[in-house]
Design an enzyme around this catalytic site. Structure first.
Site, PDB file in Angstrom:
ATOM      1  N   LYS A 183      -3.603 -11.114  -9.160  1.00  0.00           N
ATOM      2  CA  LYS A 183      -4.939 -11.448  -8.643  1.00  0.00           C
ATOM      3  C   LYS A 183      -5.956 -10.382  -9.054  1.00  0.00           C
ATOM      4  O   LYS A 183      -5.609  -9.200  -9.168  1.00  0.00           O
ATOM      5  CB  LYS A 183      -4.891 -11.611  -7.128  1.00  0.00           C
ATOM      6  CG  LYS A 183      -4.667 -10.325  -6.383  1.00  0.00           C
ATOM      7  CD  LYS A 183      -5.158 -10.361  -4.945  1.00  0.00           C
ATOM      8  CE  LYS A 183      -5.007  -8.981  -4.351  1.00  0.00           C
ATOM      9  NZ  LYS A 183      -5.747  -8.630  -3.226  1.00  0.00           N
ATOM     10  N   LYS A 241      -9.868  -4.685  -7.119  1.00  0.00           N
ATOM     11  CA  LYS A 241     -10.537  -3.423  -7.449  1.00  0.00           C
ATOM     12  C   LYS A 241      -9.513  -2.382  -7.868  1.00  0.00           C
ATOM     13  O   LYS A 241      -9.779  -1.521  -8.688  1.00  0.00           O
ATOM     14  CB  LYS A 241     -11.299  -2.908  -6.220  1.00  0.00           C
ATOM     15  CG  LYS A 241     -12.447  -3.796  -5.816  1.00  0.00           C
ATOM     16  CD  LYS A 241     -12.896  -3.547  -4.373  1.00  0.00           C
ATOM     17  CE  LYS A 241     -13.322  -4.842  -3.724  1.00  0.00           C
ATOM     18  NZ  LYS A 241     -13.618  -4.787  -2.311  1.00  0.00           N
ATOM     19  N   LYS A 245       0.825  -1.219   0.000  1.00  0.00           N
ATOM     20  CA  LYS A 245       0.000   0.000   0.000  1.00  0.00           C
ATOM     21  C   LYS A 245       0.855   1.263   0.000  1.00  0.00           C
ATOM     22  O   LYS A 245       0.508   2.240  -0.668  1.00  0.00           O
ATOM     23  CB  LYS A 245      -0.980  -0.021   1.170  1.00  0.00           C
ATOM     24  CG  LYS A 245      -2.099  -1.006   0.867  1.00  0.00           C
ATOM     25  CD  LYS A 245      -3.231  -0.950   1.833  1.00  0.00           C
ATOM     26  CE  LYS A 245      -4.328  -1.904   1.367  1.00  0.00           C
ATOM     27  NZ  LYS A 245      -4.877  -2.730   2.421  1.00  0.00           N
TER      28      LYS A 245
END
Ligand code: TYM
Length: 332
Positions: A194, A197, A111
């Protein structure tokens, strides 16, 4: 009965990665365990959604959960922020979570790499909040996709540390769970990894999107120029399409395309058409129920209210004991 906890962040529409990694397990587990399924709205605040978006997204996921088949008479379905005990336990557990271990978490590193301008404390302590979601119901099993495995490991670490520190046997050791042999990782359509979103619109197939949108995305999915030699290994983007077929197509259909691939006779256009067709057979009933459910404000309000009451009853039992264990005791 063993307890189960799992949640999904309301960051928009659910995709089939969420479905096959998590929700598909919820549907079966609700009949076999004491289940708590929730919408992780506090978690989603790390990315600063607008208030209107946040509320809309929570409603969307609530309707999707119900449309997918969660039965509020069988499981406890709730919104995380409806349970203030979670925030209280998060405060306590943060005192025994260390900077080094939080900085080493793979999802934190990912992140901060993606959003270097928004490295907030909530992001750092995200695994603590997630552990609390699980520990607050003293859960044994956590149905999640492969990407959440490390968070469950950290949950065990925090729970065990609490037990050791206070010399109690209070929190069970939760295990990541899937009915399939291994935890699931659904690939995206862009060949990058993977399905997610954050991988952009083209990467994911969303449960509530129209057939035309989903079909277009599948038809545009990345492939190569086709096999050159018989029985050659499939490149990642082609293997991804076969992996997606495993989720919704019949085994004999997959066998036929496999044989065609191995004989260098595959036509990717046909494979994609088949995948889009079978995906629509799978998604149509969920989407139709979703459209009805989203309109039914009473049903959603009632579901959230009942879920909040059941989740609070469980969480407040845990908090009562936790306060006693750590020495936060009343004088009055
Ligand atoms: P989230 O919201 O990113 O994803 C929700 C669930 O969907 C699974 N998932 C996938 N599974 C397989 N393949 C994929 N491509 C894929 N993408 C997503 C995730 O593994 C997850 O099970 N931190 C969690 C939410 C959470 C939680 C919890 C989960 C908060 N507290 C407590 C379990 C227990 C998350 O961000 O998931």
């Amino acid at each position: 009965m063993e307890r189960v906890v799992s949640g999904i962040r309301p960051t928009g529409k659910l995709h089939i990665g969420n479905y096959f990694g998590a929700v598909a397990n919820f549907l079966k587990m609700q009949y076999e365990y004491d289940c708590f399924f929730f919408i992780a709205d506090i978690h989603s605040l790390t990315t600063h959604p607008t208030p209107a978006d946040l509320h809309q997204n929570v409603k969307h996921v609530l309707a999707e959960y119900i449309a997918a088949g969660l039965d509020i008479d069988k499981c406890t379905l709730f919104v995380q922020s409806d349970v203030p005990e979670i925030s209280e336990l998060y405060t306590y557990m943060n005192m025994n979570a260390y900077l080094g271990e939080l900085e080493r978490s793979a999802s934190f590193k990912e992140k901060i790499r993606m959003n270097p301008d928004n490295v907030n404390a909530g992001l750092l302590t995200y695994p603590v909040l997630m552990a609390v979601d699980i520990l607050v119901h003293r859960a044994h099993k956590v149905p999640v996709g492969k990407d959440q495995e490390q968070h469950i490991e950290m949950t065990r670490q925090f729970g065990n540390r609490f037990n050791r520190l206070y010399n109690v046997d209070f929190f069970p050791e939760p295990q990541a769970f899937s009915y399939s042999n291994a935890l699931v990782k659904v690939p995206g359509l862009t060949g990058s990894g993977k399905m997610s979103k954050s991988g952009g619109e083209a990467d994911a197939i969303f449960l509530s999107d129209d057939e035309s949108i989903n079909t277009k995305k599948i038809m545009r999915a990345k492939t190569d120029e086709g096999p050159k030699t018989q029985n050659q290994k499939k490149p990642t983007e082609v293997q991804n399409l076969f992996d997606l077929m495993q989720l919704v197509c019949k085994p004999d259909v997959i066998d036929t395309f496999n044989s065609d691939y191995n004989a260098c006779a595959i036509r990717y256009g046909d494979l994609k058409k088949q995948l889009a067709y079978d995906m629509e057979i799978f998604l149509k009933p969920i989407r139709e129920r979703f459209i009805d459910t989203l309109k039914n404000e009473n049903l959603l309000a009632n579901a959230a209210k009942i879920g909040a009451e059941k989740a609070r009853a469980s969480a407040s039992r845990t908090l009562k004991e936790v306060r006693e264990i750590i020495g936060i005791r009343k004088f009055y």
